[in-house]
Enzyme design. Structure first.
Site, PDB file in Angstrom:
ATOM      1  N   GLY A   1       0.843  -1.191   0.000  1.00 23.28           N
ATOM      2  CA  GLY A   1       0.000   0.000   0.000  1.00 23.28           C
ATOM      3  C   GLY A   1       0.869   1.228   0.000  1.00 23.28           C
ATOM      4  O   GLY A   1       2.090   1.130   0.150  1.00 23.28           O
ATOM      5  N   LYS A   2       0.210   2.363  -0.173  1.00 23.74           N
ATOM      6  CA  LYS A   2       0.983   3.603  -0.223  1.00 23.74           C
ATOM      7  C   LYS A   2       1.767   3.793   1.061  1.00 23.74           C
ATOM      8  O   LYS A   2       2.853   4.353   1.076  1.00 23.74           O
ATOM      9  CB  LYS A   2       0.057   4.783  -0.484  1.00 23.74           C
ATOM     10  CG  LYS A   2      -0.504   4.703  -1.903  1.00 23.74           C
ATOM     11  CD  LYS A   2      -1.420   5.839  -2.274  1.00 23.74           C
ATOM     12  CE  LYS A   2      -2.033   5.517  -3.645  1.00 23.74           C
ATOM     13  NZ  LYS A   2      -3.090   6.421  -4.023  1.00 23.74           N
TER      14      LYS A   2
END
Ligand code: GLU
Length: 475
Positions: free
Chosen positions: A246-247
């Site tokens: 994920g970011k």
């Protein structure tokens, strides 16, 4: 036979990261392989999540990677528009069809009322389903309420081109919102309408949507639409393979890789082999090979770990595979400032020396600065060197003095330098690990450099002799 048509349908809600690009790539490969069409559709119906500049960013990322689309928001096409916010009338017509056939109703409940139902279900240890709360006499839909799908719960079996045979019980089918009270359709509804109208044959998307497929199937059936081929791509996982990348866990903006000097062909190769292989041990693929060999059936069913070291290795491998001229063209923006005083030919020779071990272009200044300027003399490079620290200063100076003498007679061709340096080993009786390291440090004052003869040859006689003299005075 239908023409293969695939699409990439991102929501403009942020930057493109590797997971999104991989989805686009697989859809693109399926289309290219079949001589079909690849579409870009922007799913901008969630106005709260929209991020300014995101659509341009997505398009720029795809263009950088060469994932050009045949139809899309910027170029149009026979199924335009490709921006969902410009298709609201279309969704409304389809919604009205559902109302007319008794398969959609205006949702009369407030948020609070729905919340009460949910809490109640929880209390009774029942799964919460909207369809258990269908209003007996729903109001006429006037656009101010949400429009909800009236589902027809049943067991579904379907095939996924990646995951194989799948099924779900009737509890997976529920009433869901088709059109929100703000007038925008939900993804769940409008992607089905668009895929149908845009004649999409393969819906290739991330695993994120897998639990919703039974509801989608129910809607396809209600609309009388044939199911497309589904292909669900497992997540790209973080390096440990345990958590979706994920970011927050380092999923970078894909254009940051461009900035750091990764080649687009590396990114394509890397992303294609992130969860896919051709059944052999081959790891390096050209785009052409990927188009030939790719198959959804060989996409692995479990998540693929994102391994940054592998990406570096792969980029190095692609960098070694291109011609020096091509490499030089591509590295234009990465040279250190001081290099401007040198000719293109000089820079190209420097590049030729580092091509072997260059992993990404942003490393160029660090690997080459001493070719363009005299670095400060840093005696620690000598005192921290395992071999050199054994020599006293007098010995160091003597060796450098000898080097200076023989190099004065060299024509600085690589061959001549090699001969002279090897000769020097013999006359001094010293090991290359000592003598060559010393000369290397005294001429570069850098922690590492290409082979000694190559480096000196590019530096040239004047610079080499000057730096050795300066080193002798400083020791
Ligand atoms: N707009 C959805 C997303 O960005 C697209 C999913 C799909 O490909 O259908 O995740």
């Amino acid at each position: 036979m239908k023409i293969t048509r695939t699409r990439f349908a991102p929501s403009p809600t942020g930057f493109m990261h590797v997971g999104g690009v991989r989805t686009a790539l697989f859809a693109w490969l399926v289309a290219k392989q079949a001589n079909g069409k690849f579409l870009l559709r922007l799913e901008d119906t969630d106005k709260n999540r929209e991020v300014a500049g995101s659509a341009e960013h997505i398009m720029e990322s795809l263009r950088w990677l060469g994932l050009e689309w045949d139809e899309g928001p910027d170029i149009g096409g026979s199924h335009a528009p490709y921006l969902q916010s410009e298709r609201l009338d279309i969704y409304k017509q389809w919604a009205e069809k559902l109302i007319a056939s008794g398969r959609a109703y205006a949702d009369p409940y407030t948020k609070e009322e729905l919340e009460t139902f949910r809490v109640e279900a929880q209390k009774n240890k029942q799964p919460f389903l909207y369809r258990n709360h269908r209003p007996e006499n729903p109001p006429v839909w006037d656009g101010s309420q949400a429009l909800r799908f009236k589902s027809d719960p049943k067991v579904y079996h379907w095939e996924d081109a990646v995951l194989g045979d799948l099924s779900a019980g009737a509890e997976a089918v529920d009433d869901f919102i088709l059109i929100k009270s703000d007038g925008y359709p939900t993804y769940n509804f409008c992607h089905i309408v668009d895929d149908e109208l845009m004649e999409i044959t393969h819906v290739i998307r991330s695993q994120e949507f897998i639990a919703s497929v039974p509801r989608f199937l129910n809607l396809y059936d209600a609309l009388g639409i044939d199911w497309p081929i589904f292909a669900t791509l497992p997540y790209v996982m973080g390096a440990d393979g345990k958590k979706k990348l994920g970011k927050r866990d380092g999923a970078k903006d894909i254009l940051d890789y461009r900035k750091d000097g990764y080649l687009p062909e590396t990114m394509i190769n890397f992303l294609a082999t992130l969860g896919w292989n051709d059944g052999s041990e081959q790891e390096i693929f050209s785009v052409k090979e990927l188009i030939e060999k790719f198959s959804l059936a060989r996409v692995q069913r479990s998540g693929a770990a994102f391994d940054e070291q592998r990406l570096l290795w792969m980029n190095g491998s692609h960098i070694r595979g291109i011609s020096l001229d091509d490499l030089f063209d591509r590295t234009k923006n990465y040279w250190p400032e001081q290099s401007n005083q040198k000719s293109a030919d000089y820079k190209k020779s420097v590049l030729g020396l580092i091509q072997e071990r260059l992993k990404y272009f942003a490393e160029i200044p660090e690997l080459t600065n001493f070719f363009f300027e005299d670095l400060p003399i840093n005696l620690e490079l000598i005192t921290s060197n395992k071999q050199l620290k054994k020599l006293d200063n007098q010995q160091l100076k003597t060796y450098l003095q000898k080097a200076l003498e023989v190099l004065t007679d060299s024509d600085f061709s690589v061959n001549n330098l090699s001969d002279i340096l090897n000769n020097l080993l013999e006359t001094t009786g010293e090991k290359p690990g000592i003598l060559f390291s010393l000369i290397r440090i005294a001429t570069t004052w850098a922690p590492a450099s290409p082979g000694l003869a190559d480096t000196l040859s590019v530096l040239g006689k004047e610079t080499t002799l000057r730096r050795i003299s300066a080193s002798i005075s400083s020791i």
